[in-house]
Design a protein around this motif. Structure first.
Motif, PDB file in Angstrom:
ATOM      1  N   GLY A 194      88.668 -53.496   6.257  1.00 53.47           N
ATOM      2  CA  GLY A 194      87.681 -52.551   6.773  1.00 53.47           C
ATOM      3  C   GLY A 194      86.816 -51.967   5.669  1.00 53.47           C
ATOM      4  N   HIS A 195      87.420 -51.741   4.489  1.00 57.76           N
ATOM      5  CA  HIS A 195      86.641 -51.241   3.357  1.00 57.76           C
ATOM      6  C   HIS A 195      85.599 -52.284   2.921  1.00 57.76           C
ATOM      7  CE1 HIS A 195      90.300 -48.605   2.677  1.00 57.76           C
ATOM      8  NE2 HIS A 195      89.320 -47.741   2.688  1.00 57.76           N
ATOM      9  N   ILE A 196      85.989 -53.555   2.888  1.00 57.18           N
ATOM     10  CA  ILE A 196      85.051 -54.617   2.496  1.00 57.18           C
ATOM     11  C   ILE A 196      83.869 -54.638   3.465  1.00 57.18           C
ATOM     12  CG2 ILE A 196      84.783 -57.081   2.021  1.00 57.18           C
ATOM     13  CD1 ILE A 196      86.725 -55.639   0.150  1.00 57.18           C
ATOM     14  N   ALA A 197      84.170 -54.546   4.759  1.00 56.63           N
ATOM     15  CA  ALA A 197      83.107 -54.556   5.769  1.00 56.63           C
ATOM     16  C   ALA A 197      82.205 -53.344   5.633  1.00 56.63           C
ATOM     17  CB  ALA A 197      83.723 -54.605   7.166  1.00 56.63           C
ATOM     18  N   ASN A 212      98.679 -59.314  12.650  1.00 60.09           N
ATOM     19  CA  ASN A 212      97.407 -60.037  12.501  1.00 60.09           C
ATOM     20  C   ASN A 212      96.561 -59.510  11.348  1.00 60.09           C
ATOM     21  OD1 ASN A 212      96.646 -57.582  13.544  1.00 60.09           O
ATOM     22  ND2 ASN A 212      95.351 -58.414  15.171  1.00 60.09           N
ATOM     23  N   VAL A 213      97.201 -58.802  10.419  1.00 60.81           N
ATOM     24  CA  VAL A 213      96.462 -58.218   9.296  1.00 60.81           C
ATOM     25  C   VAL A 213      96.108 -59.304   8.277  1.00 60.81           C
ATOM     26  CG1 VAL A 213      96.571 -56.623   7.354  1.00 60.81           C
ATOM     27  CG2 VAL A 213      97.497 -55.952   9.577  1.00 60.81           C
ATOM     28  N   ILE A 214      94.842 -59.349   7.901  1.00 55.32           N
ATOM     29  CA  ILE A 214      94.385 -60.236   6.828  1.00 55.32           C
ATOM     30  C   ILE A 214      94.136 -59.354   5.612  1.00 55.32           C
ATOM     31  CG2 ILE A 214      92.642 -61.902   6.092  1.00 55.32           C
ATOM     32  CD1 ILE A 214      94.306 -62.894   8.438  1.00 55.32           C
ATOM     33  N   ALA A 215      94.924 -59.537   4.577  1.00 55.27           N
ATOM     34  CA  ALA A 215      94.799 -58.710   3.381  1.00 55.27           C
ATOM     35  C   ALA A 215      93.602 -59.149   2.555  1.00 55.27           C
ATOM     36  CB  ALA A 215      96.077 -58.794   2.549  1.00 55.27           C
ATOM     37  N   ALA A 216      92.746 -58.207   2.206  1.00 54.43           N
ATOM     38  CA  ALA A 216      91.536 -58.526   1.440  1.00 54.43           C
ATOM     39  C   ALA A 216      91.883 -59.179   0.103  1.00 54.43           C
ATOM     40  CB  ALA A 216      90.708 -57.263   1.227  1.00 54.43           C
ATOM     41  N   ASP A 217      92.882 -58.644  -0.575  1.00 53.61           N
ATOM     42  CA  ASP A 217      93.242 -59.179  -1.892  1.00 53.61           C
ATOM     43  C   ASP A 217      93.705 -60.618  -1.823  1.00 53.61           C
ATOM     44  OD1 ASP A 217      92.519 -56.958  -3.258  1.00 53.61           O
ATOM     45  OD2 ASP A 217      94.547 -56.242  -3.683  1.00 53.61           O
ATOM     46  N   SER A 218      94.490 -60.958  -0.811  1.00 52.49           N
ATOM     47  CA  SER A 218      94.992 -62.335  -0.713  1.00 52.49           C
ATOM     48  C   SER A 218      93.844 -63.316  -0.479  1.00 52.49           C
ATOM     49  CB  SER A 218      96.027 -62.445   0.405  1.00 52.49           C
ATOM     50  OG  SER A 218      95.439 -62.186   1.670  1.00 52.49           O
ATOM     51  N   VAL A 219      92.844 -62.900   0.332  1.00 52.69           N
ATOM     52  CA  VAL A 219      91.676 -63.764   0.569  1.00 52.69           C
ATOM     53  C   VAL A 219      90.860 -63.909  -0.714  1.00 52.69           C
ATOM     54  CG1 VAL A 219      89.537 -64.042   1.875  1.00 52.69           C
ATOM     55  CG2 VAL A 219      91.585 -63.146   3.003  1.00 52.69           C
ATOM     56  N   ALA A 220      90.649 -62.773  -1.408  1.00 47.38           N
ATOM     57  CA  ALA A 220      89.878 -62.816  -2.659  1.00 47.38           C
ATOM     58  C   ALA A 220      90.578 -63.663  -3.709  1.00 47.38           C
ATOM     59  CB  ALA A 220      89.665 -61.392  -3.178  1.00 47.38           C
ATOM     60  N   ASN A 221      91.887 -63.614  -3.758  1.00 42.86           N
ATOM     61  CA  ASN A 221      92.636 -64.401  -4.739  1.00 42.86           C
ATOM     62  C   ASN A 221      92.554 -65.895  -4.449  1.00 42.86           C
ATOM     63  OD1 ASN A 221      93.425 -62.103  -6.105  1.00 42.86           O
ATOM     64  ND2 ASN A 221      95.359 -61.899  -4.994  1.00 42.86           N
ATOM     65  N   GLU A 222      92.478 -66.250  -3.167  1.00 46.51           N
ATOM     66  CA  GLU A 222      92.432 -67.663  -2.791  1.00 46.51           C
ATOM     67  C   GLU A 222      91.024 -68.244  -2.851  1.00 46.51           C
ATOM     68  OE1 GLU A 222      93.666 -70.639   0.936  1.00 46.51           O
ATOM     69  OE2 GLU A 222      94.154 -68.491   1.009  1.00 46.51           O
ATOM     70  N   TYR A 223      90.039 -67.472  -2.404  1.00 43.74           N
ATOM     71  CA  TYR A 223      88.679 -68.007  -2.280  1.00 43.74           C
ATOM     72  C   TYR A 223      87.690 -67.422  -3.281  1.00 43.74           C
ATOM     73  CZ  TYR A 223      90.235 -69.852   2.237  1.00 43.74           C
ATOM     74  OH  TYR A 223      90.899 -70.527   3.229  1.00 43.74           O
ATOM     75  N   GLY A 224      88.036 -66.297  -3.883  1.00 44.14           N
ATOM     76  CA  GLY A 224      87.106 -65.612  -4.765  1.00 44.14           C
ATOM     77  C   GLY A 224      86.416 -64.466  -4.047  1.00 44.14           C
ATOM     78  N   VAL A 225      86.050 -63.448  -4.814  1.00 47.52           N
ATOM     79  CA  VAL A 225      85.402 -62.263  -4.261  1.00 47.52           C
ATOM     80  C   VAL A 225      84.081 -62.611  -3.588  1.00 47.52           C
ATOM     81  CG1 VAL A 225      84.194 -60.145  -4.944  1.00 47.52           C
ATOM     82  CG2 VAL A 225      86.504 -60.590  -5.787  1.00 47.52           C
ATOM     83  N   ASP A 226      83.293 -63.487  -4.201  1.00 48.03           N
ATOM     84  CA  ASP A 226      81.976 -63.809  -3.651  1.00 48.03           C
ATOM     85  C   ASP A 226      82.075 -64.476  -2.289  1.00 48.03           C
ATOM     86  OD1 ASP A 226      80.745 -62.709  -5.817  1.00 48.03           O
ATOM     87  OD2 ASP A 226      80.211 -64.611  -6.773  1.00 48.03           O
ATOM     88  N   ALA A 227      83.040 -65.370  -2.142  1.00 45.98           N
ATOM     89  CA  ALA A 227      83.213 -66.038  -0.849  1.00 45.98           C
ATOM     90  C   ALA A 227      83.584 -65.019   0.223  1.00 45.98           C
ATOM     91  CB  ALA A 227      84.282 -67.120  -0.950  1.00 45.98           C
ATOM     92  N   ARG A 259      82.871 -61.741   0.200  1.00 46.33           N
ATOM     93  CA  ARG A 259      81.690 -60.912   0.469  1.00 46.33           C
ATOM     94  C   ARG A 259      80.724 -61.649   1.400  1.00 46.33           C
ATOM     95  NH1 ARG A 259      79.817 -56.977  -3.825  1.00 46.33           N
ATOM     96  NH2 ARG A 259      77.774 -57.742  -3.190  1.00 46.33           N
ATOM     97  N   CYS A 260      80.455 -62.912   1.095  1.00 46.27           N
ATOM     98  CA  CYS A 260      79.510 -63.677   1.910  1.00 46.27           C
ATOM     99  C   CYS A 260      80.044 -63.893   3.320  1.00 46.27           C
ATOM    100  CB  CYS A 260      79.225 -65.034   1.258  1.00 46.27           C
ATOM    101  SG  CYS A 260      78.187 -64.957  -0.206  1.00 46.27           S
ATOM    102  N   TYR A 261      81.343 -64.142   3.411  1.00 43.91           N
ATOM    103  CA  TYR A 261      81.907 -64.418   4.731  1.00 43.91           C
ATOM    104  C   TYR A 261      81.881 -63.184   5.619  1.00 43.91           C
ATOM    105  CZ  TYR A 261      84.900 -66.064   8.464  1.00 43.91           C
ATOM    106  OH  TYR A 261      85.390 -66.406   9.695  1.00 43.91           O
TER     107      TYR A 261
END
Length: 797
Positions: free
Chosen positions: A48-51, A576-591, A593-595
């Protein structure tokens, strides 16, 4: 290109070069982009913070590139219950856990590449900040806008504190889900009601979502009508009611007063006493929210009667929990013939139902009709009858015209430790005195136990050395309640303009330059809380000559929620929680942000999809491969001229992203850049004349990738400091169009033509399509319908 390496590399470079610091002496036009600052919880950053923070960051980066002096700050709304509850459990001072949480939050926000000016960071729990919160409170106190009053409050026994209405969800505390009940208690109140009309009218000044403005309008709830006085049988007391339909007084068949109304004890007969007592006790266990939400009609007859001021008929007086003592007069007249709620109540308790409006409909009739059974009002329309009734009431001194508001004064005190102390002393005779400004801040004292008493006495009362005040002839006791969390957040946007000022909350010159906030981004759940309180405080500061503006936020945008993959709100219980850090670690912060942008329109709720982020990551990787050899890291971009088609699409892309960012349409920005990348691959184009501007366009969305590729291609300076690319309008206009070709109205193919191509040319191109000649079967068309750039239709028999 490894994002794990480039992210810290460029974050360090941006920090060292102070790329995001606002210039207080700049001659550039200003732009103030602000995100609602977070409560620094120990759980850290979630999706939610990322959004919430990505939109403001995109706009800030874009505005810097467009030549604006951008203020994009961040801070922390640091007073709150979680730190205090942890302190109660562990004995660790809330300041310690709060600072630890802030350090973690700050590091995580920096990790995500948000372009905040960290030199202006604030925290509402720091004495050098809440000194000025206390100072502003004193302005409210001096103007008579802050006062104490015994009111029914939402008391949470588990949290041992009073909660505001917006801190309660479904009858329970927002934090912890604990039961909330109504009890009378002396509280500090702020007279926001004095500003009701201005808060209502000035919504027309701001560019906010209409649903938010409508939410505030409904919360303020302006209504015009009459205040009418009813005598009470056998009593010297009278009963005042406010009604928007004084024309229907002849139809009043019962009265309802709040269970807390002071008349209840006086008018209750001995026969009804036990029923009344039981009902009052039951109501006290219900929160205000529950009482408003319930659809079940309950109530008890008091045994008392009011006298209709127009025909002197006796009207029974009931109590019911849907009438609130702190709204209006705490009493209503019920006209069941023409009000659905009153009708249901009357039916349940077998009370009289009278018709006073003509209609062919059964009762209850809530439409408009001529008055009947109403003496001197008979035959009149609603508006005429209201005017005549108010004139009669005023002439006979039975009532008067009045404007009423649903808005109530802001309950402004909490019985807890971790909040701003009130800069007020109460003398022995009960007089409230302001502490001199030169003694601010009134610091939170050390105490042995952070828990309030069972009766609601605040934790600060335990430190008697602090409570007892004796300075410069003023002797008394300090107020031991603390301010609510919304105190510090009701003016923090001013402090960002001048955060290190030790002489005043902010200088007038700084406020005049930066205010109002040009873009404010945050959740719609703050509609009738923070957003309304901030407007109120800004107007008070404006009236005191301390603010150059009377509205704090010029434009407001709400971000939608990122839902779980199942389309439901993310929660641990649903799994159903998607952790922001786990996504950023796997795909990168830019991916990531763009997604978040690509998922859909900013203000809509959007379900998460793992396959979707794969596609966004591929888009960034494809751009990277156009610029560099991923194995060797060598730049493979060249200086070739652009094909005409690529050049035109580049200028269209620049124009579209410029327009879309201005309109906060970030999802279509990502889509357009994907289209442009596809075009580059189609023409095997690796020219820097396309790739350098594309890096500039990508920078607001994927700053680390854009910076790395910009540097790889030899871009001048940092891409985050580069000017936004410009477009040539003529190259954004299509001079050709793809046009459908039909035979007898059925589509048979498409052709590409100049927009002004004549019919002969269009027919010639169409005849080159095998599908068209096959459908014509050698027949000459009986008729040809041609509209240049739109359609070509052959009619054959």
């Amino acid at each position: 290109m490894k994002y794990q390496e480039i992210e810290p590399k460029w974050q360090k470079a941006w920090s060292e070069q102070k790329a995001y610091q606002a210039d207080a002496k700049s001659t550039k036009p200003k732009y103030y982009a602000l995100d609602m600052f977070p409560y620094p919880s120990g759980s850290g950053l979630h999706m939610g913070h990322i959004a919430s923070y990505t939109p403001g960051d995109i706009v800030s980066r874009y505005k810097r590139a467009k030549g604006f002096n951008v203020l994009h700050p961040m801070g922390f709304d640091a007073f709150g219950l979680p730190a205090e509850q942890y302190a109660i459990q562990t004995g660790v001072h809330p300041a310690i856990t709060t600072e630890q949480a802030i350090e973690g939050f700050r590091a995580t926000l920096q990790k995500y590449g948000f372009s905040y000016d960290w030199s202006r960071e604030i925290s509402t729990c720091e004495p050098n900040y809440y000194k000025w919160t206390q100072s502003i409170f004193l302005k409210l106190f001096e103007k008579g806008l802050a006062y104490q009053k015994e009111v029914p409050v939402n008391w949470c026994a588990a949290l041992k504190t009073v909660l505001a209405n917006d801190e309660i969800v479904d009858g329970k505390s927002e934090r912890g889900g604990h039961p909330v009940v109504r009890v009378p208690m002396k509280q500090w109140m702020l007279k926001i009601t004095d500003y009701a009309e201005r808060l209502l009218n000035d919504l027309d000044k701001v560019d906010w979502p209409e649903r938010t403005k409508e939410g505030q309008r409904n919360w303020i709830g302006k209504s015009e009508g009459a205040l009418v006085t009813f005598k009470v049988k056998g009593q010297t007391d009278t009963l005042e009611i406010f009604t928007t339909r004084p024309d229907t007084i002849f139809g009043a068949s019962f009265m309802v007063i709040a269970p807390e109304h002071p008349l209840v004890k006086k008018i209750t007969t001995s026969l009804q006493a036990s029923k009344i007592t039981n009902y009052v006790d039951t109501t006290a266990k219900k929160s205000e929210v529950d009482r408003k939400a319930t659809t079940e009609k309950t109530g008890v007859f008091t045994g008392g009667f009011a006298i209709n001021p127009l025909n002197q008929k006796e009207i029974p007086i009931w109590i019911a929990d849907y009438v609130m003592m702190d709204y209006g007069t705490g009493a209503i007249m019920a006209v069941p013939g023409h009000d659905e709620r009153d009708f249901e109540f009357a039916q349940k308790f077998e009370l009289p139902i009278l018709r006073v409006l003509a209609s062919e409909s059964d009762l209850p009739f809530t439409g408009e009709g001529q008055l009947v059974n109403s003496d001197f009002l008979n035959g009149l329309s609603k508006n005429d009858a209201i005017k005549k009734m108010i004139a009669h009431l005023e002439k006979e001194k039975l009532g008067q015209k009045q404007i009423n508001y649903k808005l109530r004064d802001w309950l402004f005190s909490r019985q807890r430790y971790w909040g701003e102390p009130f800069p007020i002393v109460q003398t022995a005779d009960g007089t409230l005195k302001a502490i001199p400004e030169n003694e601010l801040p009134v610091l939170l004292p050390e105490i042995a136990n952070y828990e309030p008493s069972e009766t609601g006495e605040a934790p600060l009362a335990k430190n008697q050395d602090w409570v007892n005040y004796n300075k410069n002839g003023l002797i008394g006791k300090r107020i031991t309640d603390t301010m609510p969390g919304a105190a510090g957040s009701s003016w923090y946007f001013f402090r960002y303009a001048d955060p290190h000022n030790e002489k005043e909350a902010y200088s007038q010159s700084a406020a005049k330059y930066w205010m109002p906030v040009d873009l404010y981004v945050g959740g719609p759940e703050h509609t009738v809380g923070h957003l309304l309180y901030s407007r109120f405080w800004t107007k008070v500061l404006f009236d005191a000559g301390l603010s150059p503006v009377d509205e704090p936020f010029k434009k407001l945008a709400h971000q939608g929620m990122i839902l779980g993959p199942d389309g439901e709100k993310m929660s641990k219980s649903r799994g159903n929680v998607i952790a922001a850090d786990s996504v950023a670690n796997e795909y990168g912060v830019d991916a990531l942000r763009c997604y978040v942008c690509f998922l859909g329109p900013l203000d809509k709720d959007k379900p998460w999809s793992s396959t979707g982020i794969d596609g966004v990551k591929r888009f960034l990787d494809r751009f990277t491969r156009l610029v560099m050899n991923e194995e060797t890291g060598a730049c493979v971009a060249n200086d070739n001229d652009l094909p005409v088609e690529v050049e035109k699409l580049l200028h269209k892309t620049i124009k579209k992203l410029s327009d879309d960012i201005e309109n906060l349409n970030f999802n279509t920005c990502i889509s357009q850049m994907m289209i442009f990348i596809n075009e580059l691959y189609k023409f095997d184009c690796r020219s820097k004349k396309a790739l350098l501007p594309l890096a500039q366009l990508l920078q607001p969305f994927a700053p680390h990738t854009a910076e790395e590729l910009w540097q790889k291609m030899g871009g001048d300076g940092l891409v985050v400091n580069a000017n936004w690319p410009t477009f040539i309008p003529e190259l954004c206009v299509d001079n050709t169009a793809t046009m459908g070709v039909q035979v007898n109205g059925k589509m048979r193919g498409t052709i590409e033509l100049e927009l002004n191509a004549d019919e002969k040319t269009a027919v010639s191109e169409a005849m080159k399509l095998a599908t068209v000649t096959s459908a014509l079967a050698g027949k000459a068309p009986n008729k040809i319908i041609y509209r240049a750039g739109k359609i070509l239709n052959f009619i054959v028999s």
